[in-house]
Design a protein around this motif. Sequence first.
Motif, mmCIF file in Angstrom:
data_model
loop_
_atom_site.group_PDB
_atom_site.id
_atom_site.type_symbol
_atom_site.label_atom_id
_atom_site.label_comp_id
_atom_site.label_asym_id
_atom_site.label_seq_id
_atom_site.Cartn_x
_atom_site.Cartn_y
_atom_site.Cartn_z
ATOM 1 N N SER A 113 0.802 -1.226 0.000
ATOM 2 C CA SER A 113 0.000 0.000 0.000
ATOM 3 C C SER A 113 0.836 1.277 0.000
ATOM 4 O O SER A 113 0.428 2.287 -0.589
ATOM 5 C CB SER A 113 -0.951 0.007 1.197
ATOM 6 O OG SER A 113 -0.234 -0.153 2.413
ATOM 7 N N VAL A 114 1.992 1.278 0.656
ATOM 8 C CA VAL A 114 2.821 2.495 0.667
ATOM 9 C C VAL A 114 3.171 2.899 -0.758
ATOM 10 O O VAL A 114 3.147 4.087 -1.105
ATOM 11 C CB VAL A 114 4.093 2.283 1.515
ATOM 12 C CG1 VAL A 114 5.063 3.444 1.330
ATOM 13 C CG2 VAL A 114 3.732 2.147 2.993
ATOM 14 N N PHE A 115 3.458 1.924 -1.605
ATOM 15 C CA PHE A 115 3.746 2.228 -3.004
ATOM 16 C C PHE A 115 2.472 2.495 -3.799
ATOM 17 O O PHE A 115 2.424 3.420 -4.605
ATOM 18 C CB PHE A 115 4.537 1.085 -3.643
ATOM 19 C CG PHE A 115 6.022 1.147 -3.381
ATOM 20 C CD1 PHE A 115 6.581 2.203 -2.687
ATOM 21 C CD2 PHE A 115 6.866 0.147 -3.831
ATOM 22 C CE1 PHE A 115 7.947 2.272 -2.438
ATOM 23 C CE2 PHE A 115 8.237 0.206 -3.599
ATOM 24 C CZ PHE A 115 8.777 1.266 -2.904
ATOM 25 N N GLU A 170 4.369 12.547 13.329
ATOM 26 C CA GLU A 170 2.962 12.873 13.095
ATOM 27 C C GLU A 170 2.760 13.742 11.863
ATOM 28 O O GLU A 170 1.784 13.589 11.125
ATOM 29 C CB GLU A 170 2.386 13.562 14.327
ATOM 30 C CG GLU A 170 0.893 13.783 14.266
ATOM 31 C CD GLU A 170 0.337 14.376 15.550
ATOM 32 O OE1 GLU A 170 -0.850 14.771 15.552
ATOM 33 O OE2 GLU A 170 1.089 14.447 16.547
ATOM 34 N N GLU A 171 3.695 14.621 11.591
ATOM 35 C CA GLU A 171 3.537 15.544 10.472
ATOM 36 C C GLU A 171 3.804 14.890 9.112
ATOM 37 O O GLU A 171 3.596 15.509 8.067
ATOM 38 C CB GLU A 171 4.465 16.748 10.645
ATOM 39 C CG GLU A 171 5.945 16.455 10.548
ATOM 40 C CD GLU A 171 6.588 16.072 11.875
ATOM 41 O OE1 GLU A 171 7.828 16.163 11.970
ATOM 42 O OE2 GLU A 171 5.834 15.700 12.807
ATOM 43 N N LEU A 172 4.235 13.618 9.094
ATOM 44 C CA LEU A 172 4.575 12.952 7.837
ATOM 45 C C LEU A 172 3.627 11.801 7.481
ATOM 46 O O LEU A 172 3.814 11.159 6.444
ATOM 47 C CB LEU A 172 6.012 12.403 7.906
ATOM 48 C CG LEU A 172 7.129 13.417 8.144
ATOM 49 C CD1 LEU A 172 8.477 12.703 8.189
ATOM 50 C CD2 LEU A 172 7.124 14.494 7.065
ATOM 51 N N THR A 173 2.609 11.557 8.307
ATOM 52 C CA THR A 173 1.799 10.356 8.105
ATOM 53 C C THR A 173 0.305 10.641 8.239
ATOM 54 O O THR A 173 -0.091 11.596 8.918
ATOM 55 C CB THR A 173 2.218 9.258 9.117
ATOM 56 O OG1 THR A 173 1.486 8.058 8.856
ATOM 57 C CG2 THR A 173 1.986 9.708 10.547
ATOM 58 N N VAL A 174 -0.490 9.801 7.603
ATOM 59 C CA VAL A 174 -1.947 9.936 7.732
ATOM 60 C C VAL A 174 -2.510 9.046 8.829
ATOM 61 O O VAL A 174 -3.567 9.336 9.395
ATOM 62 C CB VAL A 174 -2.662 9.625 6.395
ATOM 63 C CG1 VAL A 174 -2.283 10.636 5.336
ATOM 64 C CG2 VAL A 174 -2.363 8.209 5.910
ATOM 65 N N ASP A 175 -1.801 7.953 9.130
ATOM 66 C CA ASP A 175 -2.350 6.986 10.094
ATOM 67 C C ASP A 175 -1.285 6.238 10.881
ATOM 68 O O ASP A 175 -1.583 5.249 11.539
ATOM 69 C CB ASP A 175 -3.240 5.968 9.365
ATOM 70 C CG ASP A 175 -2.496 5.207 8.276
ATOM 71 O OD1 ASP A 175 -1.286 5.462 8.095
ATOM 72 O OD2 ASP A 175 -3.123 4.370 7.604
ATOM 73 N N GLY A 176 -0.053 6.714 10.829
ATOM 74 C CA GLY A 176 1.026 6.017 11.529
ATOM 75 C C GLY A 176 1.646 4.898 10.720
ATOM 76 O O GLY A 176 2.634 4.295 11.151
ATOM 77 N N VAL A 177 1.080 4.614 9.542
ATOM 78 C CA VAL A 177 1.584 3.551 8.669
ATOM 79 C C VAL A 177 1.911 4.101 7.281
ATOM 80 O O VAL A 177 2.961 3.814 6.704
ATOM 81 C CB VAL A 177 0.566 2.396 8.548
ATOM 82 C CG1 VAL A 177 1.058 1.335 7.562
ATOM 83 C CG2 VAL A 177 0.302 1.766 9.913
ATOM 84 N N HIS A 178 0.991 4.910 6.740
ATOM 85 C CA HIS A 178 1.123 5.421 5.374
ATOM 86 C C HIS A 178 1.500 6.904 5.385
ATOM 87 O O HIS A 178 0.926 7.680 6.165
ATOM 88 C CB HIS A 178 -0.187 5.228 4.613
ATOM 89 C CG HIS A 178 -0.638 3.812 4.574
ATOM 90 N ND1 HIS A 178 -1.572 3.297 5.458
ATOM 91 C CD2 HIS A 178 -0.275 2.780 3.770
ATOM 92 C CE1 HIS A 178 -1.755 2.021 5.203
ATOM 93 N NE2 HIS A 178 -0.987 1.683 4.182
ATOM 94 N N PRO A 179 2.426 7.305 4.514
ATOM 95 C CA PRO A 179 2.835 8.709 4.465
ATOM 96 C C PRO A 179 1.717 9.610 3.938
ATOM 97 O O PRO A 179 0.848 9.180 3.178
ATOM 98 C CB PRO A 179 4.017 8.701 3.487
ATOM 99 C CG PRO A 179 4.469 7.277 3.412
ATOM 100 C CD PRO A 179 3.230 6.450 3.618
ATOM 101 N N ASN A 180 1.758 10.872 4.341
ATOM 102 C CA ASN A 180 0.939 11.894 3.695
ATOM 103 C C ASN A 180 1.768 12.499 2.563
ATOM 104 O O ASN A 180 2.879 12.026 2.267
ATOM 105 C CB ASN A 180 0.476 12.952 4.704
ATOM 106 C CG ASN A 180 1.642 13.621 5.425
ATOM 107 O OD1 ASN A 180 2.782 13.624 4.949
ATOM 108 N ND2 ASN A 180 1.368 14.198 6.587
#
Length: 241
Positions: free
Chosen positions: A68-70, A211-221
């Motif tokens: 999912s990250v990709f 926190e500022e780099l992720t939407v849910d602690g798993v996937h990046p924003n």
Amino acid sequence: MKFKLILFLSLIVNVACSQNNNAQTSTTLPAKEDFKDDWANLSKYQKENTALGEPKQGEKRVVFLGSSVFEFWKQKDPGYFAGKAYVDRGIAGQISPQLLLRFRADVIDIKAKAVIILAGSNDIAANTGHITNERIMDNIKSMVELAKANQIKVILCAYLPIIDYPWRKGLEPADKIIALNKLIRAYATQEKLVLLDYFTPFVNEVNGQKEELTVDGVHPNLKGYKIMEAITDQAIAKALK
């Protein structure tokens, strides 16, 4: 007697017509394909792979093979892939043996010059009792061996930090991911492969994601993906030089 004969012939005709109608119906209704045997979801990118065709002269295709990250990357920032020979082949939820099964169709057969392998987190999240870091590494090693046999450069990834999975809370994956990344680093050094470190830019003081780099602690924003893009380009340049 004549009446009985007529009735009998009428019944035969009706049966024959009914069978003929049924035959026509069965041949005109499209058969629904069953993909239960496609455990690795090879069909997901089949049409896109065909449409790619042969690489143009001088084209160096780079496949992003992961989960999912990709897959979400091209949704969050499609401009990153536009106009480049970058081929995103992420499928959300996939574990490392599924990536291994897809390796021929989604990497080798489309004539990749390099592949970025991001694997392991979903194996850990499944927590079936059968997954170990050693088994994840076995699948990664098999992918590397396939790549080398086909003259494809390999970029291995240190996985992003994760303190908890929102959909499977309480698994405490942070230390498992750190341990897996240690194995990946050692193997990359041993095999002289490029290591792409996604862990360090994201990690916070408790081994989760900033926190500022992720939407849910798993996937990046989007901000997180922008950071990934810069270091990914550097790794690709190093692998293809």
